[in-house]
Design a protein around this motif. Structure first.
Motif, short mmCIF file in Angstrom:
data_model
loop_
_atom_site.label_atom_id
_atom_site.label_comp_id
_atom_site.label_asym_id
_atom_site.label_seq_id
_atom_site.Cartn_x
_atom_site.Cartn_y
_atom_site.Cartn_z
N TRP A 210 -25.80 -1.96 16.19
CA TRP A 210 -24.72 -1.05 16.59
C TRP A 210 -23.76 -1.75 17.55
O TRP A 210 -22.53 -1.72 17.37
N GLY A 211 -24.32 -2.41 18.55
CA GLY A 211 -23.48 -3.11 19.53
C GLY A 211 -22.68 -4.22 18.88
O GLY A 211 -21.49 -4.42 19.17
N THR A 212 -23.31 -4.94 17.99
CA THR A 212 -22.62 -6.05 17.33
C THR A 212 -21.47 -5.55 16.47
O THR A 212 -20.36 -6.11 16.50
N ARG A 214 -19.90 -2.62 16.70
CA ARG A 214 -18.88 -2.01 17.55
C ARG A 214 -17.99 -3.07 18.19
O ARG A 214 -16.79 -2.86 18.37
N PRO B 26 -15.67 -0.67 23.44
CA PRO B 26 -16.34 -0.20 22.22
C PRO B 26 -17.53 0.70 22.50
O PRO B 26 -17.97 1.42 21.60
N PHE B 27 -18.06 0.64 23.70
CA PHE B 27 -19.23 1.46 24.01
C PHE B 27 -18.84 2.82 24.59
O PHE B 27 -19.70 3.63 24.89
N ARG B 108 -30.03 -13.68 15.98
CA ARG B 108 -28.93 -14.02 15.06
C ARG B 108 -29.03 -15.43 14.50
O ARG B 108 -28.32 -15.75 13.54
N GLN B 203 -21.59 -7.80 26.53
CA GLN B 203 -21.72 -6.85 25.42
C GLN B 203 -23.16 -6.77 24.92
O GLN B 203 -23.66 -5.70 24.59
N VAL B 206 -25.12 -4.69 27.42
CA VAL B 206 -24.74 -3.26 27.37
C VAL B 206 -25.24 -2.62 26.07
O VAL B 206 -25.65 -1.46 26.07
N ALA B 207 -25.26 -3.38 24.99
CA ALA B 207 -25.81 -2.82 23.75
C ALA B 207 -27.28 -2.46 23.93
O ALA B 207 -27.73 -1.39 23.50
N MET B 208 -28.03 -3.35 24.57
CA MET B 208 -29.44 -3.04 24.84
C MET B 208 -29.56 -1.82 25.77
O MET B 208 -30.41 -0.95 25.56
N TRP B 210 -27.33 0.57 26.31
CA TRP B 210 -26.81 1.76 25.64
C TRP B 210 -27.88 2.34 24.69
O TRP B 210 -28.17 3.53 24.71
#
Lengths: 224, 224, 224, 224, 224, 224
Positions: A210-212, A214, B26-27, B108, B203, B206-208, B210
């Protein structure tokens, strides 16, 4: 515009897919990316062995090859079947849930423990973790010794899950990974019972995806 | 109800905080959690040495201790200052961006490279990555040799960033981590230029955060 | 001419400093270098947590920056607070006692055990040993579960120290490190009881410092 | 009362023993322990191969078995011949200089480099360092490509030593170990030229031995 | 009585199978076990990608399941496709040639090098070697950059093979593994040219299989 | 034409040599290479300590230097005495049985266990396995606690061997190595009792040697 995040259940048990769908509700918000949970029709009813896991690789490769619209793909089986092959044919990033679950755990504690379903899976997971190069941070992996179906039932198996979790904590774990795609119902209760973070690997993978997604599109402001 | 995710810029340069704020757009979606970017007023104007990094630890600990409302905290400096101490006093999870950036990179690609700002930081980062136990997957780390301020300027420094990225790719990297909180402007262009994933560590953290916050509250459906 | 070796007790308990002073008597000989034991006035009464440890870093950096006369500096706390920062500002070599104690142990046996004071310290020490890259040689670390003050009392706590030492020997340790600056009174008795070497980390660090200083000055004949 | 520290030169070249004697002058102070440098009469004139190294093991074992008066023993050859066997028969601690030199280096920098005499030794040293479990911290080892005799001559070979040292620094070394018992004359000049610590392995081993002996006897105050 | 050792070529190119057959002539002696080389009819003409490798797994599992008479099975492709799955269904031991080739190399030298066919395979092999836990002994892997077909031609490609071998020797390799099932024609000439051992992975696997089978039956005297 | 494979028993107990001879019967077939088992006359009656092991190195070097006709040499003692020195003087490949036994085990399972004779050997073996870089795959090593002579007696000690084997299996071993040259009589029965592969290290080394010799000579067809 961005396509959906596909979360593929590589077994043919639609009830598991529905469980994934519910577990990923927190990621469904107004705006992209959408999350689609799919059942791999060619999969076995449950993936419980090395052969089961290898049997779904080519069907997954075909599915991934067909879905050129996907913004990201998550293979929702803790054996991470076909992740490397899917990466080689996909136009988008692909996550395996063991990999994502373990990596997320490493951001929450120093040594992690894994709750496996069956004892026979432990050696397979260990080979995978050695390939990842993270064995120095594994405190232990222990199995419930139940069927996949039983492991996903909240109330009746929680006592067993907690017992295994306490043993992993005694092994030195300060964070726990649930070693199956269908155990999300135990995440919050186990975290409350043990007092240490518990990671659902599907949610961990989807958070990364999702983060990637977004952050990959200028329209969303990532690198505006 | 959930409080905000706090993203703390531990230097006192408000322009950096504004850059973080833009990078995290984006978050920001309708619904919780909200993302608040803060400047640590007691911090130095830039964190460029071990002493700079250590100097902000106790101010961070105090800030974290004061913000009992936070749902998650991200320390947005690639030296990950005070992360362990903040974890010990916080009521919520705490992420460091080096840790989160490297772990996300490991999902990745098989071997990662790091674009550092200054040559002097490389040994410090390496100690941290050895502590993480991930050195077997490091292909290389190379420095731009510019100031933090210069590194954050998109057009004028991109040629240099790309040159370092190509060298890291030649070292065997199949994924790149930007080794500073303020280089997000280079993420998408570098990914396009190299043809391999490029991770912005803020990012990634924050993805983790979020995902963890979203999945931690029954109201959001995580374990319903 | 050479200045003194400074041994800094980073807590403000002067009794601990006096204990260090007595423990280092064997290094006081006619001729340089002299050994000075100092108390860090700004330190907490005892360092028992990550925050305690981080709180003394900047005071240590200032102290080190002020003492340009030192020939060598030893930070006498097993958490090795501020060692990297002190190294970056000092004109002379700086030793941490965990680092020196573990490295000296590796010269005396193949697998080492550590006697910690409190269970909570074990994870912190483990992160440090992983950063050092020596985990393959750790047989185990076990805690006494007493206060720092109790750990330093010879007679009354020796039975407990010996019990933990025997457990570490059963874990496979063939050398033991005392995991605190104030346990020197147990070194010789534990060595006698277990029949394997026992390392006091302050003495280990000062031996390295003493040798380095003695051999660094042509007047002493090192490379004459 | 304590006996002497024996420093055994396992080759039969008395000039090397005399060089050791001079290099250890800083450790000779009023009071015990005394330092005695011995030549192993049965040794070859120089130890330059695996067979040379293995040939001295049994003579060393006999010498160590005969010298029950020793307080500590240092085997002064960088191949560390017979160290394990000597430990098994000695009544006192035994140090090898490669082991002590490398461990001391690890207290002075994060990544170390080694100046070997001959290219053929590098693989042998590497096996030993892998056995020690410290390869993650090796930046590189490079050979002078001269004879042992030449390597010990101060002025005429220093240019070559410095060149190799600079190459090791470029490899990422922030501390250097001299990979032979007879290169102490280059220690201080190389340290000055490179600006990073340079370790003489004999001095490193004797510092460890000296500290251990000094602190082992109540009369010296170690645990009074 | 013992059945044959099956050597399965998982691509459908019968010329490759004939090459295997010739390479294994030294193992054909009066008396058991016999060596049968088979072509996997369902395989692709060549295995050059992750997908090619994964595509043969289930056909291999079926073949192994059908051949209950086998005394041992060797999967003769350097990607070791399906080895774990075949092990889980076979009644006899199963060897992969990458695994056997690398392990045999580790008995002949301290650091090994690998001659790959294509650059794209190197990352895949590296993941496999990390899973094996042997990366600390890899000196390097380098690719010829030719097709599988070209790599198997003796005279015309030997110059290239030798060039890559020399580069691997410069990387620190003291033993070389041929990273493909069809390069046996280069083994002896490369060994002669480089002066270090060169391992053909098919012969290495068959030697292990041959010895295991020979020693498993009391009639042959293994445990008489 | 090829000379024999020499299997050297480095102790002077001729009964052990005769046992080796019987254990290697499966490798005696019409055609070369022949297998000769030798007793090292200068060896002790049994090798049970570090000194015993080191004492045979130079006699082994001389024996190897004298036998220029050998096509391969196996040193049949689990301490692998003198293997590196013998390699440096031999004209042919040299195998140690610990090395060969462990490497062969790694081709049969993911984690191996070792049955040692005496507790005192475990640390020595562990150092050797760390030098090999394979500790991540060791599940455990446990000792029988009997004499070498007792360990080689089939019936009377098998119950003890099986008990230790079961404990190693509980440690996570999925393959077992017999940690002595004279335990071949237990191989097949232990494999039957545990249901996992059991490796005799002498047979493992001779299989590697046999295959290497067979494939090294064009007359045998290796690279025709």
């Amino acid at each position: 515009m961005s396509g959906p995040i596909l979360v593929v259940n590589p077994n043919s048990n639609a009830a598991v897919t529905e469980g994934l769908d519910r577990a990923l509700a927190p990621f469904r918000l107004p705006g992209v990316p959408d999350i689609h949970c799919l059942t791999l029709e060619e999969g076995p009813f449950g993936i419980e062995s090395q052969v089961d896991s290898d049997a779904v690789v080519m069907p997954l490769v075909r599915l991934v090859g067909d879905r050129r619209d996907a913004a990201a793909i998550v293979i929702a089986c803790y054996s991470d079947p076909g992740v490397e092959a899917c990466r080689s044919v996909a136009r988008c990033p692909v996550w395996g849930i063991q990999e994502a679950g373990v990596l997320t755990a490493l951001s929450r504690g120093d040594r992690f423990g894994v709750v496996a379903i069956a004892p026979v899976s432990i050696a397979r997971h260990r080979r995978f973790m050695r390939r990842m190069g993270v064995l120095d941070r594994l405190a232990g992996e222990r199995a419930l010794g139940v069927s996949v179906d039983e492991s996903a039932r909240g109330d009746s198996t929680f006592a067993l899950v907690e017992e295994v979790g306490q043993a992993l904590k005694s092994d030195g774990s300060d964070v726990i990974v649930l070693g199956c795609a269908g155990m999300v119902c135990h995440r919050a209760p186990l975290e409350a019972a043990l007092g240490i973070p518990v990671i659902d690997p599907v949610q961990a993978a989807v958070a990364m995806a999702w983060g990637t997604v977004r952050c990959s599109f200028p329209a969303f402001g990532g690198s505006g």
